[in-house]
Design a protein around this motif. Sequence first.
Motif, PDB file in Angstrom:
ATOM      1  N   ILE A 194       0.857  -1.195   0.000  1.00 30.54           N
ATOM      2  CA  ILE A 194       0.000   0.000   0.000  1.00 30.54           C
ATOM      3  C   ILE A 194       0.891   1.242   0.000  1.00 30.54           C
ATOM      4  O   ILE A 194       0.664   2.189  -0.748  1.00 30.54           O
ATOM      5  CB  ILE A 194      -0.911   0.030   1.253  1.00 30.54           C
ATOM      6  CG1 ILE A 194      -1.911  -1.133   1.211  1.00 30.54           C
ATOM      7  CG2 ILE A 194      -1.654   1.369   1.351  1.00 30.54           C
ATOM      8  CD1 ILE A 194      -2.730  -1.270   2.504  1.00 30.54           C
ATOM      9  N   PHE A 204       2.623   3.919  11.667  1.00 29.29           N
ATOM     10  CA  PHE A 204       2.397   4.363  10.297  1.00 29.29           C
ATOM     11  C   PHE A 204       1.006   4.038   9.776  1.00 29.29           C
ATOM     12  O   PHE A 204       0.695   4.286   8.617  1.00 29.29           O
ATOM     13  CB  PHE A 204       3.471   3.787   9.373  1.00 29.29           C
ATOM     14  CG  PHE A 204       4.824   4.403   9.619  1.00 29.29           C
ATOM     15  CD1 PHE A 204       5.143   5.648   9.089  1.00 29.29           C
ATOM     16  CD2 PHE A 204       5.775   3.757  10.402  1.00 29.29           C
ATOM     17  CE1 PHE A 204       6.374   6.220   9.322  1.00 29.29           C
ATOM     18  CE2 PHE A 204       7.015   4.330  10.638  1.00 29.29           C
ATOM     19  CZ  PHE A 204       7.314   5.571  10.105  1.00 29.29           C
ATOM     20  N   GLY A 205       0.174   3.431  10.615  1.00 30.23           N
ATOM     21  CA  GLY A 205      -1.225   3.240  10.240  1.00 30.23           C
ATOM     22  C   GLY A 205      -1.482   2.152   9.231  1.00 30.23           C
ATOM     23  O   GLY A 205      -2.496   2.185   8.527  1.00 30.23           O
ATOM     24  N   PRO A 231      -3.139  -0.864   7.856  1.00 31.73           N
ATOM     25  CA  PRO A 231      -4.421  -1.431   8.315  1.00 31.73           C
ATOM     26  C   PRO A 231      -4.406  -2.962   8.451  1.00 31.73           C
ATOM     27  O   PRO A 231      -5.456  -3.594   8.267  1.00 31.73           O
ATOM     28  CB  PRO A 231      -5.396  -0.965   7.227  1.00 31.73           C
ATOM     29  CG  PRO A 231      -4.565  -0.827   6.001  1.00 31.73           C
ATOM     30  CD  PRO A 231      -3.183  -0.437   6.450  1.00 31.73           C
TER      31      PRO A 231
END
Lengths: 218, 424
Positions: free
Chosen positions: A62, A91-92, A94
């Motif tokens: 991503i 860093f998020g 998911p």
Amino acid sequence: MPGFTKQQGLLILWVGLLFLSVTPWVMAEPPRETPLSVTLPSDLMTFQPGPGREIAAGFCLICHSADYIYMQPPHSPQQWEEIVHKMQRAFGCPIPNDQIPTLVEYLVSQNAIQPASSLPRVAESSFAGTGTVEQGRQVYEAHCQSCHGSTGKGDGPVGRMLIPPAADLTATTKADRELLHIIQNGKPGTAMPAWKGTLSPGELTAVLAYIRDLARSH
Amino acid sequence: MSSPQDEPLRIQPGRVLGSPGITRRSLLRAALIGGGLTMAGIPLTYAKDAPTATLPFKRGARPLVTFPQKRPLMVMTTRPPQLETPFHVFNEHVFTPNDAFFVRWHLANIPTTIDPSAFRLHVRGHVRRPLSLSLHELRTQFEEVQLAAVCQCAGNSRGFFKPRVPGGQWGNGAMGNALWTGVRLRDILDRAGIKPGAVQVRFNGLDQPVAEGTPDFRKSLNVEDVLNDHVLVAYAMNGGSLPLLNGFPLRLVVPGWYATYWIKMLSDIEVLNSVDDGFWMTQAYRLPADPCGCVEPGEHPTRTVPIGRMPVRSFMTNVDHGATIPSGKPVVVRGIAFDQGYGIDRVLFSSDGGTHWQRAMLGHDYGDFSFRQWEARFVPVAGRTYHLQSLAINRIGESQRFSARWNPGGYLRNAVETVQVKAI
């Protein structure tokens, strides 16, 4: 500046003239008024096949290309786990928690430190009387002598400058297997590099034989 | 335009290489093949026989690929792009050419089209008059300034850390020296009028995160560190526009400080009345909080501070490890040195691994923040092996370290480099 001889002075003058070839102010080209548009290349690398690849491709890609993983030095499983958690929390990324163990295993399969158990076993008595000491001497002189010195006492021209200084190989109490491990993998916190990528398995054992020979003749 | 790239001396015989494995021929091939790849569409995996330079550490192979406005550079990562300058470039130019200048982005959402006429630089926050400046206004309403300065990635040389640490695995080529043209940040802030109580200034560029939860890349400097003559908002480097990958149309230039603060595509300047508590200041780019900036290898620091200015460094640029050199006549060893802006006082050179030192001659002084070229001579004796070292000392007496320091971030490397050569 301290005094220079006439010869030194002429040399400095000559060099100075050569260095004076540039005007300090550079006229900038006219500013660009029209839009600048570029096309960035697509990813150069992809993840290699293996269990968990889909998770890596689905989440890691991503934000970044796969070379982020392959350019890393081999990491321990713990380091890879820390990195994945950092990606998720800081860093998020998911990625669901239940997929993290499979991703870590995949990353370990792609680029991890070899466990110590996979090191070649070396019998303690495998060097005496073999012909590899001469071969080891050549390897030693090419790669080891600058630090460890011609006598192996750690007093080579580079070794003396190091902090900590290069090891005295004539005084080591380490077993062959231990010593070979250091030659192969380097010694953290010192200047001793890892040689396993540079030296062949034969050269590694030969240089170990030579080191033992140095200690004996000392 | 006149070129700032000078070539003062070109005497050294033997191999002129940066790191093992990079040859002029492979670069030439890369120029051909890399260019072809870009035009034809780059395959998902690069071919095994694609031109590759190899840095001298594990996993050090780097494909040489042409990115927009760039010559073939060593690709560490493709997306976001991180490209390293092949080291021989530093021997060829005191000012690193724009198309060879290293590239490092944190976030993959990089605008690939920039319209200079629509671009605005915003100044806001703790100021009396928020500004929105066009590039034309910036160029015409402020005094133009030009200065030479080294831009060095905080992680430059991280690949040489022992033990290795996670992060971008750079060789020594994540740095460059350029002549920057722009306007003083101070002049812009003066126009906006900083209010009393301002503490830091935060800088943001047009690059954006891809994932929703990724913190935007923003960096802050203390007000007292930016109100000087040399922090610039630059619109040109080496006389030309910034390449897009180096931050077109504007880049913050913070001479003496690591490149993490040199925000690219600078679009937003925000004056803060408190210390920036964002991720990129409080969690990333931090050093152990002691004068060394180091800990014992493998340990974690208990307290950390944001990384700041660069320690003094020097490199030999025209000799390669393992090269052979001719004997019986003087050999010239050339190199570069730089520091955080005190300027280089002297460079010492040793051909015997640090037992004896001689003073190198320094080249033209382009300013305290620039690369300073140097050269030294010695007469090799046939058959001998030489351990060449250079040691730079700045004008306040700070020198390079003999033992490499270690920290978990892989920052601040400035150990004396050793190059082994043999005379024939």
